[in-house]
Design a protein around this motif. Structure first.
Motif, mmCIF file in Angstrom:
data_model
loop_
_atom_site.group_PDB
_atom_site.id
_atom_site.type_symbol
_atom_site.label_atom_id
_atom_site.label_comp_id
_atom_site.label_asym_id
_atom_site.label_seq_id
_atom_site.Cartn_x
_atom_site.Cartn_y
_atom_site.Cartn_z
ATOM 1 N N LEU A 5 0.865 -0.600 -0.325
ATOM 2 C CA LEU A 5 0.201 -0.266 -0.171
ATOM 3 C C LEU A 5 0.592 1.458 -0.535
ATOM 4 N N ILE A 6 2.659 1.744 0.366
ATOM 5 C CA ILE A 6 2.843 2.549 0.171
ATOM 6 C C ILE A 6 3.422 2.843 -0.690
ATOM 7 N N PRO A 7 3.324 4.198 -1.960
ATOM 8 C CA PRO A 7 3.494 3.699 -2.953
ATOM 9 C C PRO A 7 4.520 3.883 -3.368
ATOM 10 N N PHE A 8 6.497 3.778 -4.204
ATOM 11 C CA PHE A 8 7.271 3.878 -4.386
ATOM 12 C C PHE A 8 7.449 5.593 -4.478
ATOM 13 N N ILE A 9 8.189 5.565 -3.681
ATOM 14 C CA ILE A 9 8.675 7.476 -3.494
ATOM 15 C C ILE A 9 9.786 7.369 -4.054
ATOM 16 N N ALA A 10 10.477 8.451 -5.283
ATOM 17 C CA ALA A 10 12.220 8.208 -4.670
ATOM 18 C C ALA A 10 13.016 9.313 -3.470
ATOM 19 N N CYS A 11 13.905 8.578 -2.644
ATOM 20 C CA CYS A 11 14.151 9.411 -1.608
ATOM 21 C C CYS A 11 14.557 10.790 -1.804
ATOM 22 N N SER A 12 13.424 11.414 -1.061
ATOM 23 C CA SER A 12 13.669 13.104 -1.138
ATOM 24 C C SER A 12 12.908 13.423 0.219
ATOM 25 N N SER A 13 13.506 15.234 -0.287
ATOM 26 C CA SER A 13 13.689 15.997 0.945
ATOM 27 C C SER A 13 13.367 17.232 0.857
ATOM 28 N N ARG A 65 4.100 2.309 10.920
ATOM 29 C CA ARG A 65 3.753 3.503 11.879
ATOM 30 C C ARG A 65 5.297 4.167 10.795
ATOM 31 N N MET A 66 6.097 4.382 11.675
ATOM 32 C CA MET A 66 7.309 4.401 10.598
ATOM 33 C C MET A 66 8.224 5.155 9.749
ATOM 34 N N ALA A 67 7.443 4.015 8.836
ATOM 35 C CA ALA A 67 7.929 3.836 7.754
ATOM 36 C C ALA A 67 7.193 4.715 6.752
ATOM 37 N N GLN A 68 5.711 5.048 7.383
ATOM 38 C CA GLN A 68 4.680 5.885 6.673
ATOM 39 C C GLN A 68 5.405 7.718 7.033
ATOM 40 N N MET A 69 6.429 7.656 7.919
ATOM 41 C CA MET A 69 6.840 8.985 8.735
ATOM 42 C C MET A 69 7.776 9.672 7.882
ATOM 43 N N GLY A 70 8.793 8.240 8.052
ATOM 44 C CA GLY A 70 10.071 9.103 7.329
ATOM 45 C C GLY A 70 10.323 8.255 6.094
ATOM 46 N N VAL A 71 11.777 7.918 6.401
ATOM 47 C CA VAL A 71 11.963 6.789 4.808
ATOM 48 C C VAL A 71 12.872 5.406 4.674
ATOM 49 N N MET A 359 16.343 -1.152 7.764
ATOM 50 C CA MET A 359 16.404 0.445 7.621
ATOM 51 C C MET A 359 15.346 1.274 7.799
ATOM 52 N N MET A 360 15.386 2.261 8.962
ATOM 53 C CA MET A 360 14.414 3.287 8.475
ATOM 54 C C MET A 360 15.178 4.478 9.635
ATOM 55 N N VAL A 361 14.551 5.943 8.375
ATOM 56 C CA VAL A 361 15.196 6.673 9.447
ATOM 57 C C VAL A 361 14.304 7.869 9.341
ATOM 58 N N TYR A 362 13.842 8.560 10.101
ATOM 59 C CA TYR A 362 12.650 10.092 10.534
ATOM 60 C C TYR A 362 13.622 11.232 11.162
ATOM 61 N N TRP A 363 13.477 11.932 10.717
ATOM 62 C CA TRP A 363 14.471 13.468 10.967
ATOM 63 C C TRP A 363 13.204 14.436 10.411
ATOM 64 N N PRO A 364 12.770 14.618 11.399
ATOM 65 C CA PRO A 364 11.365 16.168 11.266
ATOM 66 C C PRO A 364 12.063 17.233 10.726
ATOM 67 N N GLY A 365 11.303 17.725 9.372
ATOM 68 C CA GLY A 365 11.575 18.127 8.407
ATOM 69 C C GLY A 365 12.617 18.403 7.702
ATOM 70 N N VAL A 366 13.480 16.983 8.006
ATOM 71 C CA VAL A 366 13.956 16.830 6.847
ATOM 72 C C VAL A 366 13.915 16.201 5.967
ATOM 73 N N THR A 367 13.442 14.266 6.522
ATOM 74 C CA THR A 367 12.971 13.269 6.008
ATOM 75 C C THR A 367 11.890 13.744 5.453
ATOM 76 N N LYS A 368 11.199 13.031 4.075
ATOM 77 C CA LYS A 368 10.066 12.951 3.331
ATOM 78 C C LYS A 368 8.894 12.135 3.904
ATOM 79 N N PRO A 369 7.474 12.511 4.430
ATOM 80 C CA PRO A 369 6.623 11.034 4.487
ATOM 81 C C PRO A 369 6.805 9.950 3.621
ATOM 82 N N ASN A 370 6.972 8.939 4.146
ATOM 83 C CA ASN A 370 6.010 7.758 3.427
ATOM 84 C C ASN A 370 6.921 8.201 2.117
#
Length: 518
Positions: A5-13, A65-71, A359-370
């Motif tokens: 269900l999580i669509p592919f989005i290239a790593c971006s921010s 949930r974390m994957a939806q929040m970050g990358v 591996m996942m990263v959530y960096w508020p204001g930097v990583t784009k969600p999902n």
């Protein structure tokens, strides 16, 4: 295969300047490390943005949930064994440089299996040590640790869970000596004697967990106890108005597969799409260990959600320390095929199943969600990355750093870069010596799409295109001699530059040649 269900989005921010201004120069950082978790032991897809049959076995809503929040990073790697990974994380060094190339436990005792063919080189079986102990502890590597640098730059540093980077009775066995202000249940042991509070977490055994005595006799799982203690220490740091670095280093999901009754019943006998049968007792308990770890992640996310002023200034990184167990003596299915499918092998193996990680990263204001990112990362890269994230610009270390920061990739995806990865394991892991499946003494290189493995005992070279053949079934070494020449030269030069130790042949006493000396 059904798309997730999580669509592919290239790593971006894209981060507006106004958001940056709300983020502290020194954000809180949580490094959430899982023990022995395979890259597919989750309901989050880390392969081709698709749910695999193995993903469907596990229930990890908080990882989702974390994957939806970050990358999500789909090309992340560690060492094949626990202690080398943990020493690389703490030091920023490749295992070939710090030489803690197998797992550690007792002072001056090697943990290698025996061989009738090769003699193993000296390695640093006493682990990493604080820089002040450089000349005091034999067979060890003195370092300026990651938490030490953070501590010197104003952070309150918290260790919670498994340490396993220094031999028992050495200074390095105690996280307090390695730069942590707080140590919760970390020591020389690489596994818990028991996960159960009713068994006092293995009290009296060589793997007993110390520091959680307040929970002795209680009907509580160690994963839950550690999480409660970690949240308490985060709260203390906030009240002290100090940025914190929490190393949330779980004993889960390492053996023993004790029964986490909160979750295990739902897995017992449940039909599994991959195995085409019901899950056995070990597999049910293993899935429960994974879900218990996931609850811990959720509890931490809940704490942040309830404290938005903390959440907006807290970075969270998720990683595992090596591949999942790939052997059917502890797991279900065909050994080295089912447990980390579609990758081959498992913990201790040179194949992808031994080293590829979730591996996942959530960096508020930097990583784009999902989002999903294909930047290649290895465990020693976390050291310079976390310091970049912490805003620590100037620091000196006792050791040479091999890791490369990926912080700039999180901020600016156009900075995605090629990354050549090297593994060096001139040792013998005790649970299997099946060289055909990548176990035994080996070194390896991953460059572009190609993974080359060199087995020291036999001098065998194998080559795989992991982009087309993630299961590493088609050995290309005979049909691509130029690629073999290129990669053996690069691997050998890397090892020579670090004066990497090599096994020798028992029959002659001669040191086994480097891969390019065929």
């Amino acid at each position: 295969m059904k798309k997730h269900l999580i669509p592919f989005i290239a790593c971006s921010s894209f981060v507006p300047v106004s958001i940056y201004s709300q983020i502290s120069q020194h954000p809180n950082i949580i490094m959430f490390l899982v023990d022995d978790m395979g890259w597919q032991d989750t309901s989050v897809p880390f392969y081709n943005n698709e749910l695999t049959s193995l993903n469907k076995r596990f229930i990890t809503p908080n990882m989702e949930r974390m994957a939806q929040m970050g990358v999500r990073f789909t090309d992340a790697y560690a060492c094949a064994i626990s202690s080398p990974t943990r020493c690389s994380l703490m030091s920023g060094m490749n295992a070939s440089r710090h030489r803690v190339t197998n797992w550690t436990l007792e002072l001056d005792q090697k943990t290698d299996a025996k061989s009738d063919v090769i003699d193993l080189p000296e390695w640093n079986y006493n682990g990493i040590q604080p820089a002040s102990e450089e000349k005091e502890i034999n067979n060890s590597t003195a370092i300026t640790s990651l938490p030490q640098v953070l501590k010197e730059n104003g952070y309150r540093t918290i260790h919670c869970g498994k340490a396993h980077f220094g031999a028992r009775t050495t200074p390095g066995a105690d996280p307090i000596n390695m730069g942590f202000d707080v140590n919760i249940a970390g020591g020389a042991n690489g596994a818990p004697g028991s996960y159960l509070g009713t068994k006092n977490f293995g009290e009296g055994s060589r793997f007993a967990v110390q520091g959680l005595e307040k929970y002795y006799g209680q009907d509580i799982f160690i994963t839950e106890a550690l999480t409660r203690e970690a949240i308490t220490e985060m709260e203390k740091s906030v009240k002290m108005d100090k940025p914190f670095y929490l190393y949330m280093s779980h004993y889960a999901v390492h053996t023993p597969y004790d029964d986490d009754k909160r979750f295990s019943q739902k897995y017992r006998g449940r039909y599994d799409e991959q195995l085409k049968t019901g899950l056995n007792e070990n597999e049910a308990k293993y899935a429960a260990l994974v879900e218990g770890m996931d609850k811990s992640l959720g509890d931490i996310l809940d704490y942040l959600q309830k404290n938005p002023e903390v959440a907006q200034n807290t970075i969270l990184l998720f990683m595992s320390d090596n591949g999942g167990q790939g052997l059917n003596n502890v797991r279900q299915g065909v050994a080295n095929r089912d447990q980390n499918y579609p990758a081959r092998g498992g913990k201790g193996s040179a194949f992808m199943g031994g080293v590829r990680e979730p591996m996942m990263v959530y960096w508020p204001g930097v990583t784009k969600p999902n989002t999903e990112c294909s930047q290649r990362v290895i465990i020693e890269d976390f050291y310079p990355t976390i310091l970049d994230m912490a805003g620590v610009k100037k620091y000196t270390t006792h050791q040479v750093i091999d890791g490369v920061s990926f912080a700039d990739v999180l901020k600016s995806p156009e900075k995605t870069k090629d990354r050549v990865l090297i593994w060096h394991f001139p040792n013998l892991w005790g649970e299997s010596q099946n060289k055909e499946e990548g176990y035994g003494a080996y070194s390896a290189i991953l460059k572009g799409d190609y993974h080359l493995i060199y087995t020291w005992e036999t001098r065998q070279i194998r080559l795989y295109n992991v982009k087309k053949d993630i299961s590493e079934q088609n050995d290309l070494s005979q049909t691509m001699p130029d690629k073999v020449k290129e990669l053996t030269a690069e691997l050998s030069d890397y090892l020579r530059e670090r004066d990497a130790q090599r096994p020798s042949l028992k029959a002659t006493g001669e040191v086994i040649p480097f891969p390019d000396e065929q």
